[in-house]
Design an enzyme around this catalytic site. Structure first.
Site, PDB file in Angstrom:
ATOM      1  N   TYR A   1      12.639 -16.171  -3.383  1.00 56.12           N
ATOM      2  CA  TYR A   1      11.553 -15.748  -4.278  1.00 56.12           C
ATOM      3  C   TYR A   1      11.261 -16.943  -5.191  1.00 56.12           C
ATOM      4  O   TYR A   1      12.130 -17.340  -5.968  1.00 56.12           O
ATOM      5  CB  TYR A   1      11.981 -14.560  -5.144  1.00 56.12           C
ATOM      6  CG  TYR A   1      12.072 -13.236  -4.398  1.00 56.12           C
ATOM      7  CD1 TYR A   1      13.190 -12.899  -3.644  1.00 56.12           C
ATOM      8  CD2 TYR A   1      11.023 -12.320  -4.468  1.00 56.12           C
ATOM      9  CE1 TYR A   1      13.268 -11.682  -2.980  1.00 56.12           C
ATOM     10  CE2 TYR A   1      11.090 -11.093  -3.806  1.00 56.12           C
ATOM     11  CZ  TYR A   1      12.215 -10.779  -3.062  1.00 56.12           C
ATOM     12  OH  TYR A   1      12.288  -9.582  -2.412  1.00 56.12           O
TER      13      TYR A   1
ATOM     14  N   PRO B   1       4.796  -5.273  -4.256  1.00 58.48           N
ATOM     15  CA  PRO B   1       5.873  -5.482  -3.281  1.00 58.48           C
ATOM     16  C   PRO B   1       7.016  -6.394  -3.736  1.00 58.48           C
ATOM     17  O   PRO B   1       8.019  -6.505  -3.030  1.00 58.48           O
ATOM     18  CB  PRO B   1       5.153  -6.083  -2.072  1.00 58.48           C
ATOM     19  CG  PRO B   1       3.892  -6.640  -2.604  1.00 58.48           C
ATOM     20  CD  PRO B   1       3.515  -5.822  -3.793  1.00 58.48           C
TER      21      PRO B   1
ATOM     22  N   HIS C   1      21.825  -8.854   4.704  1.00 60.56           N
ATOM     23  CA  HIS C   1      21.761  -9.991   3.785  1.00 60.56           C
ATOM     24  C   HIS C   1      22.617  -9.709   2.565  1.00 60.56           C
ATOM     25  O   HIS C   1      22.533  -8.629   1.991  1.00 60.56           O
ATOM     26  CB  HIS C   1      20.319 -10.223   3.310  1.00 60.56           C
ATOM     27  CG  HIS C   1      19.459 -10.869   4.338  1.00 60.56           C
ATOM     28  ND1 HIS C   1      18.618 -11.906   4.055  1.00 60.56           N
ATOM     29  CD2 HIS C   1      19.306 -10.613   5.652  1.00 60.56           C
ATOM     30  CE1 HIS C   1      17.988 -12.278   5.158  1.00 60.56           C
ATOM     31  NE2 HIS C   1      18.389 -11.501   6.143  1.00 60.56           N
TER      32      HIS C   1
ATOM     33  N   LYS D   1      10.440  -2.302  -2.832  1.00 58.01           N
ATOM     34  CA  LYS D   1      10.865  -0.923  -3.066  1.00 58.01           C
ATOM     35  C   LYS D   1      10.007   0.137  -2.359  1.00 58.01           C
ATOM     36  O   LYS D   1      10.439   1.283  -2.197  1.00 58.01           O
ATOM     37  CB  LYS D   1      10.839  -0.615  -4.574  1.00 58.01           C
ATOM     38  CG  LYS D   1      11.905  -1.317  -5.347  1.00 58.01           C
ATOM     39  CD  LYS D   1      13.261  -0.633  -5.163  1.00 58.01           C
ATOM     40  CE  LYS D   1      14.404  -1.549  -5.473  1.00 58.01           C
ATOM     41  NZ  LYS D   1      15.252  -1.914  -4.378  1.00 58.01           N
TER      42      LYS D   1
ATOM     43  N   TYR E   1      17.991  -4.198  -6.891  1.00 56.63           N
ATOM     44  CA  TYR E   1      17.462  -4.721  -5.619  1.00 56.63           C
ATOM     45  C   TYR E   1      18.126  -4.045  -4.421  1.00 56.63           C
ATOM     46  O   TYR E   1      17.449  -3.633  -3.479  1.00 56.63           O
ATOM     47  CB  TYR E   1      17.671  -6.243  -5.563  1.00 56.63           C
ATOM     48  CG  TYR E   1      16.860  -6.910  -4.475  1.00 56.63           C
ATOM     49  CD1 TYR E   1      15.533  -7.269  -4.681  1.00 56.63           C
ATOM     50  CD2 TYR E   1      17.419  -7.168  -3.226  1.00 56.63           C
ATOM     51  CE1 TYR E   1      14.783  -7.866  -3.685  1.00 56.63           C
ATOM     52  CE2 TYR E   1      16.676  -7.769  -2.216  1.00 56.63           C
ATOM     53  CZ  TYR E   1      15.361  -8.114  -2.456  1.00 56.63           C
ATOM     54  OH  TYR E   1      14.614  -8.694  -1.455  1.00 56.63           O
TER      55      TYR E   1
HETATM   56  P1  FAD Z   1       2.256   5.007   4.640  1.00 56.23           P
HETATM   57  O1  FAD Z   1       3.177   4.108   5.345  1.00 56.23           O
HETATM   58  O2  FAD Z   1       0.990   4.433   4.087  1.00 56.23           O
HETATM   59  O3  FAD Z   1       1.920   6.193   5.638  1.00 56.23           O
HETATM   60  C1  FAD Z   1       0.890   7.118   5.393  1.00 56.23           C
HETATM   61  C2  FAD Z   1       0.305   7.562   6.712  1.00 56.23           C
HETATM   62  O4  FAD Z   1      -0.687   8.561   6.472  1.00 56.23           O
HETATM   63  C3  FAD Z   1      -0.398   6.429   7.442  1.00 56.23           C
HETATM   64  O5  FAD Z   1       0.054   6.354   8.771  1.00 56.23           O
HETATM   65  C4  FAD Z   1      -1.860   6.796   7.354  1.00 56.23           C
HETATM   66  O6  FAD Z   1      -2.612   6.345   8.471  1.00 56.23           O
HETATM   67  C5  FAD Z   1      -1.798   8.317   7.284  1.00 56.23           C
HETATM   68  N1  FAD Z   1      -2.979   8.919   6.657  1.00 56.23           N
HETATM   69  C6  FAD Z   1      -3.705   8.469   5.595  1.00 56.23           C
HETATM   70  N2  FAD Z   1      -4.717   9.281   5.324  1.00 56.23           N
HETATM   71  C7  FAD Z   1      -4.644  10.301   6.229  1.00 56.23           C
HETATM   72  C8  FAD Z   1      -5.453  11.439   6.453  1.00 56.23           C
HETATM   73  N3  FAD Z   1      -6.526  11.700   5.708  1.00 56.23           N
HETATM   74  N4  FAD Z   1      -5.111  12.269   7.463  1.00 56.23           N
HETATM   75  C9  FAD Z   1      -4.008  12.016   8.239  1.00 56.23           C
HETATM   76  N5  FAD Z   1      -3.221  10.920   8.073  1.00 56.23           N
HETATM   77  C10 FAD Z   1      -3.524  10.075   7.069  1.00 56.23           C
HETATM   78  N6  FAD Z   1       6.287  -2.629   0.549  1.00 56.23           N
HETATM   79  C11 FAD Z   1       7.273  -3.492   0.427  1.00 56.23           C
HETATM   80  O7  FAD Z   1       8.339  -3.090  -0.059  1.00 56.23           O
HETATM   81  N7  FAD Z   1       7.123  -4.800   0.864  1.00 56.23           N
HETATM   82  C12 FAD Z   1       5.955  -5.245   1.449  1.00 56.23           C
HETATM   83  O8  FAD Z   1       5.857  -6.380   1.833  1.00 56.23           O
HETATM   84  C13 FAD Z   1       4.889  -4.361   1.580  1.00 56.23           C
HETATM   85  N8  FAD Z   1       3.724  -4.747   2.154  1.00 56.23           N
HETATM   86  C14 FAD Z   1       2.707  -3.839   2.258  1.00 56.23           C
HETATM   87  C15 FAD Z   1       1.488  -4.237   2.820  1.00 56.23           C
HETATM   88  C16 FAD Z   1       0.410  -3.358   2.885  1.00 56.23           C
HETATM   89  C17 FAD Z   1      -0.903  -3.792   3.492  1.00 56.23           C
HETATM   90  C18 FAD Z   1       0.569  -2.036   2.390  1.00 56.23           C
HETATM   91  C19 FAD Z   1      -0.590  -1.043   2.444  1.00 56.23           C
HETATM   92  C20 FAD Z   1       1.802  -1.639   1.871  1.00 56.23           C
HETATM   93  C21 FAD Z   1       2.870  -2.527   1.787  1.00 56.23           C
HETATM   94  N9  FAD Z   1       4.114  -2.158   1.242  1.00 56.23           N
HETATM   95  C22 FAD Z   1       5.102  -3.038   1.116  1.00 56.23           C
HETATM   96  C23 FAD Z   1       4.402  -0.827   0.804  1.00 56.23           C
HETATM   97  C24 FAD Z   1       5.116  -0.005   1.882  1.00 56.23           C
HETATM   98  O9  FAD Z   1       4.694  -0.410   3.142  1.00 56.23           O
HETATM   99  C25 FAD Z   1       4.784   1.438   1.591  1.00 56.23           C
HETATM  100  O10 FAD Z   1       5.398   1.762   0.353  1.00 56.23           O
HETATM  101  C26 FAD Z   1       5.208   2.438   2.664  1.00 56.23           C
HETATM  102  O11 FAD Z   1       4.427   2.267   3.810  1.00 56.23           O
HETATM  103  C27 FAD Z   1       5.062   3.872   2.141  1.00 56.23           C
HETATM  104  O12 FAD Z   1       5.286   4.778   3.165  1.00 56.23           O
HETATM  105  P2  FAD Z   1       4.495   6.149   3.214  1.00 56.23           P
HETATM  106  O13 FAD Z   1       5.034   6.871   4.391  1.00 56.23           O
HETATM  107  O14 FAD Z   1       4.526   6.791   1.900  1.00 56.23           O
HETATM  108  O15 FAD Z   1       2.966   5.744   3.431  1.00 56.23           O
HETATM  109  C1  DHB Z   2       9.557  -8.668   2.358  1.00 55.19           C
HETATM  110  C2  DHB Z   2       8.633  -8.005   1.603  1.00 55.19           C
HETATM  111  C3  DHB Z   2       8.810  -7.874   0.256  1.00 55.19           C
HETATM  112  O1  DHB Z   2       7.914  -7.213  -0.490  1.00 55.19           O
HETATM  113  C4  DHB Z   2       9.929  -8.406  -0.376  1.00 55.19           C
HETATM  114  O2  DHB Z   2      10.078  -8.279  -1.700  1.00 55.19           O
HETATM  115  C5  DHB Z   2      10.877  -9.054   0.400  1.00 55.19           C
HETATM  116  C6  DHB Z   2      10.687  -9.194   1.765  1.00 55.19           C
HETATM  117  C7  DHB Z   2       9.359  -8.798   3.811  1.00 55.19           C
HETATM  118  O3  DHB Z   2       8.307  -8.342   4.293  1.00 55.19           O
HETATM  119  O4  DHB Z   2      10.202  -9.385   4.484  1.00 55.19           O
END
Ligand code: FAD
Ligand code: DHB
Length: 394
Positions: free
Chosen positions: A203, A296, A75, A300, A388
């Protein structure tokens, strides 16, 4: 009970943990990933979708960008919509860089497939996990699988276990400082089998609250609505979600009409800003949502998680290849520069685009003034765009 040893014990099979394990493998460093959930769960958890160019480059340079290149959608602009008008912000024109839309769960699938193809070990359904001994020379992670107790000894532990993780509990009291902000709203997100009516994200700031029109493919739309922080999903049948999306995203006299289709997934995401520092303690290194969370709005979260993994990959490589601990020692300071920039950007985008029930009319006018400025001044637009698409050097 079984006992084994590895170089780096990684807790969590999200983007941070899997990326780190993959990068370590490329440097010839052994790791084991321990994940509490099962494989299908982590591969189907619908979350973020916007990859910065730096994230895409890392995935491609490290050999896992093949499907991303085929299926990801580049994009070159986003739209900011407010006061009944839509404004295109030409990110690539302003910065020379772009974002790619590719679901987080697809990144996770690609990383898991690659780790397994490289004979990497990912232990799913690892229950009751605890981390001990990070102050000494022999940290140990204990966990159960199918009721059987296991001990994993390692040189280092990487806590990549997300916002509800346990790895930072291994840090003694008084060491960590938490900076936090909560917001008086949440996002309700849907994934729908519906051809997106737009090619570029919208947005939208609307008097009913924020809305975001995003997509996953030419057949699948991803849409979000600002809702109350304690919102009950049962109060949001599909018809109500679509009605609200039409209201907040469509403009008088404009051809864009939100396309409806079967809802494949629906969920509520709370909005929080959080930083825990330092991101390391002796032999424990923390990455991703385990130590920093952003609302979100700036897209980021996943990008930060992967940026942490990149830093840790390089730092462990320097340590194992040359006994050089400089990068490991500098990890917190280096990572926090990017983290705080993203914290500010995410807070700013969130503040500018949402409806705050507690806000007085003065603050509302300030938010509108910033949106107006971002859509009329090249300098301000470029600042938004470079944050962004992702800053190279922070
Ligand atoms: P995670 O992806 O959370 O991975 C952590 C892993 O550790 C998971 O698989 C979990 O099951 C595992 N874990 C937890 N506790 C334990 C334990 N005790 N023992 C073993 N394993 C464990 N960001 C955006 O930019 N846009 C979005 O739209 C957006 N939507 C989101 C929606 C939701 C519901 C959530 C929760 C987050 C969202 N985020 C979004 C944020 C983004 O998804 C996260 O920043 C990203 O997943 C971070 O990656 P991570 O690997 O640090 O953590
Ligand atoms: C999406 C999620 C976001 O948090 C954002 O700022 C833009 C797009 C997405 O899930 O597509």
């Amino acid at each position: 009970m079984s006992t084994r040893r590895t170089q780096v014990a990684i807790i969590g099979a999200g983007p941070a943990g899997l990326m780190l394990s993959h990068l370590l493998h490329l440097h010839g460093i052994e790791s084991v990933v321990l994940e509490v959930r099962d494989r299908a769960y982590v591969e189907h958890r619908v979350r973020a979708g916007v990859l910065e160019q730096g994230t895409v480059d890392l995935l491609q340079d490290s050999g896992i960008g093949e499907r991303l290149l085929r299926e990801g959608q580049p994009h070159e602009a986003i739209n900011l919509q407010f006061q009944g008008e839509r404004h295109r912000l030409a990110m690539t024109e302003l910065t020379g860089r772009r974002i790619t839309v590719y679901g987080q769960q697809e990144v996770v699938k690609d990383l898991i497939a690659q780790r397994l193809a490289d004979d990497g070990l990912i232990v799913f359904e690892a229950d009751g996990l605890t981390v001990d001994g990070v102050d000494g020379d022999d940290p140990v992670v204990r966990y159960r699988v199918d009721g059987v107790q296991h001990e994993l000894h390692a040189d280092f532990v990487a806590g990549c276990d997300g916002s509800y993780g346990v790895s930072k509990d291994a840090v003694p009291d008084g060491v960590l400082t938490t900076y936090e902000r909560t917001y008086p709203f949440a996002w309700l997100g849907i994934l729908a089998q519906a051809a997106p009516a737009v090619h570029e994200l919208i947005y939208a700031r609307h008097e009913n609250g924020f809305a975001l029109y995003s997509l996953r493919s030419p057949q699948v739309s991803r849409l979000y609505l600002q809702v109350a922080p304690d919102e009950d999903l049962a109060q949001w049948p599909d018809e109500r979600v679509w009605a609200e999306l039409h209201t907040r995203l469509e403009l008088d006299g404009d051809p864009v009409r939100v396309t409806e289709g079967p809802v494949l997934e629906k969920g509520i995401t709370p909005m929080r800003s959080l930083v825990v520092e330092p991101m390391q303690h002796r032999r424990l290194f923390l990455a991703g949502d385990a130590v920093h969370i952003v609302p979100p709005t700036g897209a980021k979260g996943m990008n930060l998680a992967i940026a942490d993994a990149r830093l840790l990959g390089r730092a462990f490589d320097a340590w194992y290849a040359r006994s050089d601990r400089e990068l490991l020692d500098a990890y917190t300071a280096t990572a926090l520069r990017r983290v705080w920039r993203a914290q500010h950007f995410s807070w700013w985008m969130t503040s500018m685009l949402h409806r705050f029930d507690g806000h007085d009319p003065y603050e509302e006018q300030l938010a509108l003034s910033q949106l107006r400025y971002a859509t009329t001044s090249q300098a301000y637009a470029r600042s938004l765009a470079e944050n962004y698409v992702g800053l190279l050097d922070v």
